[in-house]
Enzyme design. Structure first.
Site, short mmCIF file in Angstrom:
data_model
loop_
_atom_site.label_atom_id
_atom_site.label_comp_id
_atom_site.label_asym_id
_atom_site.label_seq_id
_atom_site.Cartn_x
_atom_site.Cartn_y
_atom_site.Cartn_z
N ASP A 1 12.26 17.89 -26.14
CA ASP A 1 10.91 17.35 -26.86
C ASP A 1 10.11 18.11 -27.07
O ASP A 1 9.41 17.68 -28.15
CB ASP A 1 10.69 16.21 -25.46
CG ASP A 1 10.08 14.97 -25.92
OD1 ASP A 1 9.33 14.88 -26.93
OD2 ASP A 1 10.37 13.88 -25.29
N HIS B 1 9.89 18.77 -31.10
CA HIS B 1 9.20 18.19 -31.83
C HIS B 1 7.72 18.68 -32.13
O HIS B 1 7.32 18.95 -33.36
CB HIS B 1 8.79 16.66 -31.38
CG HIS B 1 10.09 15.55 -31.25
ND1 HIS B 1 10.64 15.43 -32.22
CD2 HIS B 1 10.62 15.26 -30.38
CE1 HIS B 1 11.68 14.69 -32.18
NE2 HIS B 1 11.67 14.76 -30.76
N HIS C 1 11.52 8.42 -18.40
CA HIS C 1 10.97 9.48 -19.35
C HIS C 1 9.93 9.05 -19.98
O HIS C 1 9.82 7.99 -20.83
CB HIS C 1 12.18 9.93 -20.39
CG HIS C 1 11.68 10.59 -21.47
ND1 HIS C 1 12.14 12.21 -21.49
CD2 HIS C 1 10.96 10.49 -22.69
CE1 HIS C 1 11.71 12.63 -22.68
NE2 HIS C 1 10.94 11.73 -23.31
N HIS D 1 5.86 9.40 -22.06
CA HIS D 1 5.02 10.20 -22.99
C HIS D 1 3.60 9.77 -22.69
O HIS D 1 3.27 8.55 -22.24
CB HIS D 1 5.30 9.61 -24.42
CG HIS D 1 6.42 10.56 -24.94
ND1 HIS D 1 6.44 11.78 -25.47
CD2 HIS D 1 7.89 10.21 -24.90
CE1 HIS D 1 7.53 12.18 -26.06
NE2 HIS D 1 8.45 11.37 -25.30
N TYR E 1 7.06 5.43 -32.35
CA TYR E 1 7.75 6.59 -31.55
C TYR E 1 7.09 7.68 -31.69
O TYR E 1 6.57 7.96 -32.75
CB TYR E 1 9.17 6.40 -32.42
CG TYR E 1 10.23 7.27 -32.00
CD1 TYR E 1 11.01 7.04 -30.95
CD2 TYR E 1 10.67 8.39 -32.76
CE1 TYR E 1 11.92 7.72 -30.39
CE2 TYR E 1 11.73 9.18 -32.48
CZ TYR E 1 12.48 8.70 -31.11
OH TYR E 1 13.58 9.48 -30.88
#
Lengths: 293, 335
Positions: free
Chosen positions: B15, B18, B195, B197, B286
């Site tokens: 991740d 990114h 998971h 964010h 996203y």
């Protein structure tokens, strides 16, 4: 002989949509729809329209093989090889709409007549039909070292065949970007979007041009000309915005709205596939008819 | 509950790709992997941010071949195992076979939350190759709990040993996580993962909710290095879970050292919640769209937030980075 008789194997979305497009071809005559589920919508519609509907798959078709001259396969990559072997042995022309890609690739605006002599012609993939014309429009002006396409389709327009064949989609499309589009290296990405109302098919072409020096305007003119040529058989094929240049990179955004024959207009992915296949077969039929006249 | 009842899976090297614009160096990977392994992290992930085969103009070209990076990371593992991400439609089965040759022992096959059926062949291959095989339902906030249960059952039927609820947009609130994980716990037999964010500063709270509802795999990244505002911060998560009475099996000082001495020095920017990442969390966009939106906003002279709000309205899904430029161009034409 004024028209070639058509058989379609696969009575799902693609096969049924194709049936309506065949009805509009001047050198083709819809004859047989072949499926494996007697209750399928495609078989019902074929029967209602007065065509022969066979629900026993390829074996059923082989028993009445004289009803067809050219056969479209809209089943799956896994089934295609066996279908193709039987049909070509019987002297029938095969148009492959699966990503099996046994025969040479055909994208009408690029190489329509190139593969007419081949017993089996492959139509690449929906993403390939939507984007390879653009890759070619760039590569006919300047060498393209890499081209990558991203196809986004509505979840509802991706049937079980597409879903089970997702790796085959990426492999076949990438190969055709090279073989037909003229890029040295190709890559393909497909995305399914479940939004409601369903999204119209979108495609993006990203290409890396080999030379630093090239005429952007010439590339744009070539792309715009190509869009018009595709519009001749897919009227809903459009550029979104203008091609974007960033050094040697060019990005082209496209949208494909379907004709709405069987499936709603958002599924441009189905439409461009069936329209390209029908156009290819119709032109092939014209040539065969002329040769036999 | 006083014994270790879950696995922490670190995604810094996937991740985080990114946030690093897919430019991790072999040295960074080697040192991070060494730190994670030494701290006792059992699984960590190494791939392009968009998974195997993600290197592209669409998402960003990898500066270094991901297979080489996987090999380097696997080489550092004394007890840990390397996981890879595979998003069908982007990566293909051949990529997974190559990753296994490079040393991967686990695969997480990711689809949009409603599209699990594109992953059947990849999950089957993961099992066939003897990998720990996981199904990863991205953008889980976009589907009802019933839909998530239905899709998780598909993953389980293909052979997944763990199914993840993935809050790709950092949109969920703790009660959303509790509801989804609890429902899965009741309906499927395989393990459940989460998971998160941090776009709404909820990653840690969501992770705690997930563990309390029965998740047995939870993701984090060192210094939160990841898409958008980043992920649940691994070293903080270890401290929090220990405080809650769980044994994580991870050495707190060693994981802190990996975060602060190894990862922090190469981070291009802190993982703070900026206006743009906040809008992502608020409108459900996203997280990996963040840096692409920065670029597009500059190129077309439009407000990043306008792009993100429009993407949220259009219900963009993971992977549609091209739509960012399309939307930005459209907004510029309107202005």
């Amino acid at each position: 002989m004024s028209k070639l008789k058509v058989g379609i194997i696969g009575s799902g979305n693609i096969g049924t949509d194709l049936m309506y497009k065949i009805e509009r071809c001047d050198s083709l005559e819809m004859s047989v729809m072949v499926g494996i589920d007697p209750d399928s919508e495609g078989l019902k519609r074929a029967k209602d329209s007065g065509y022969t509907a066979i629900s026993t798959g390829i074996d059923g078709l082989m028993e009445q093989i004289d009803l067809v001259d050219v056969v479209f396969d809209a089943t799956s990559a896994y089934a295609h090889q066996a279908h193709s072997d039987l049909l070509t042995a019987a002297g029938k022309k095969v148009i492959d709409l699966t990503p099996a890609a046994i025969g040479p690739f055909t994208v009408p605006t690029v190489n329509l007549t190139a593969n007419f002599a081949s017993p089996n012609v492959n139509m690449v993939t929906c993403g390939g039909q939507a984007t390879i014309p653009i890759v070619y429009a760039i590569s006919r002006i300047v060498p393209v070292q890499y081209a990558e396409i991203v196809a986004t389709v509505a979840s509802k327009s991706a049937g079980p065949g597409t879903r089970a064949n997702i790796d085959e989609f990426t492999h076949t499309t990438a190969r055709a970007i090279e073989a037909v589009g003229g890029a040295e290296k190709g890559k393909a990405i497909i995305i399914l979007n479940p939004a409601e109302p369903p999204v119209i098919m979108r495609d993006t072409v990203n290409a890396l041009i080999k030379d630093k020096d090239f005429d952007q305007a010439e590339v744009v003119v070539s792309i715009e000309k190509m869009v018009k040529e595709v519009q001749e058989y897919v009227p809903g094929y459009r550029l979104r915005g203008t091609p974007q240049f960033d050094g040697q990179r060019v990005s082209v955004f496209l949208e494909v709205e379907g004709a709405g024959d069987f499936f709603p207009a958002y599924s441009g992915n189905l439409d461009i596939m069936t329209a390209a296949a029908a156009k290819t077969a119709n032109e092939m039929a014209k040539e065969l008819i002329a040769a036999n006249a | 509950m006083d014994k270790k009842s879950f696995e922490i899976l670190d995604v810094t090297l996937r991740d985080g790709s990114h946030a690093m614009s897919h430019a991790f160096t072999p040295q960074q990977v080697r040192e991070t992997a060494r730190g994670l392994d030494a701290a006792g992290v059992r699984y960590f992930e190494v791939s392009h941010g968009d998974g195997l085969g993600g290197s592209s103009l669409q998402y960003g070209l990898s500066a270094h071949d991901e297979l080489k990076l996987i090999e380097i990371a696997a080489d550092e593992c004394k007890q840990a195992e390397v996981s890879v991400l595979l998003i069908p439609g982007i990566g293909v089965k051949g990529d997974l076979q190559n990753a296994v040759k490079a040393g991967a022992k686990m695969v997480r096959v990711a689809t949009h939350v409603t599209e699990a059926d594109v992953a059947a062949q990849h999950i089957a291959l993961g099992r066939e190759l003897g990998l720990k095989t996981v199904g990863f339902l991205m953008m889980s906030h976009m589907a009802t709990t019933e839909k998530i249960v239905e899709q998780a059952k598909l993953f389980e039927s293909y052979g997944a040993e763990v199914v993840y609820v993935t809050d790709s947009a950092g949109y969920m609130l703790p009660q959303d996580v509790t509801e989804r994980i609890s429902a899965l716990k009741q309906s499927i037999g395989c393990e459940i993962g989460f998971h998160g964010h941090n776009n709404l500063s909820m990653a840690m709270a969501n992770t705690v909710a997930a563990v309390q509802a029965g998740a047995t795999f939870i993701d984090g990244s060192l210094r939160a290095l990841g898409a958008g505002s980043g992920n649940t911060q691994t070293e903080v998560m270890v401290a929090v879970l220990e405080r809650l009475g769980y044994q994580t099996g991870i050495d707190l000082y060693k994981i802190m050292d990996a975060a602060n001495d190894v990862v922090a020095p190469f981070m291009p920017r802190p993982q703070e919640i900026t206006g743009s990442s906040l809008v992502m969390g608020y409108s459900g966009v996203y997280s990996s769209f963040l840096l692409h939106t920065n670029v597009a906003a500059k190129r077309f002279g439009v407000d990043e937030r306008d792009i993100l709000v429009e993407l949220g309205r259009m219900k963009a899904v993971g992977g549609q980075e091209d739509l960012i430029y399309d939307v930005a161009q459209g907004l510029a034409a309107k202005n």
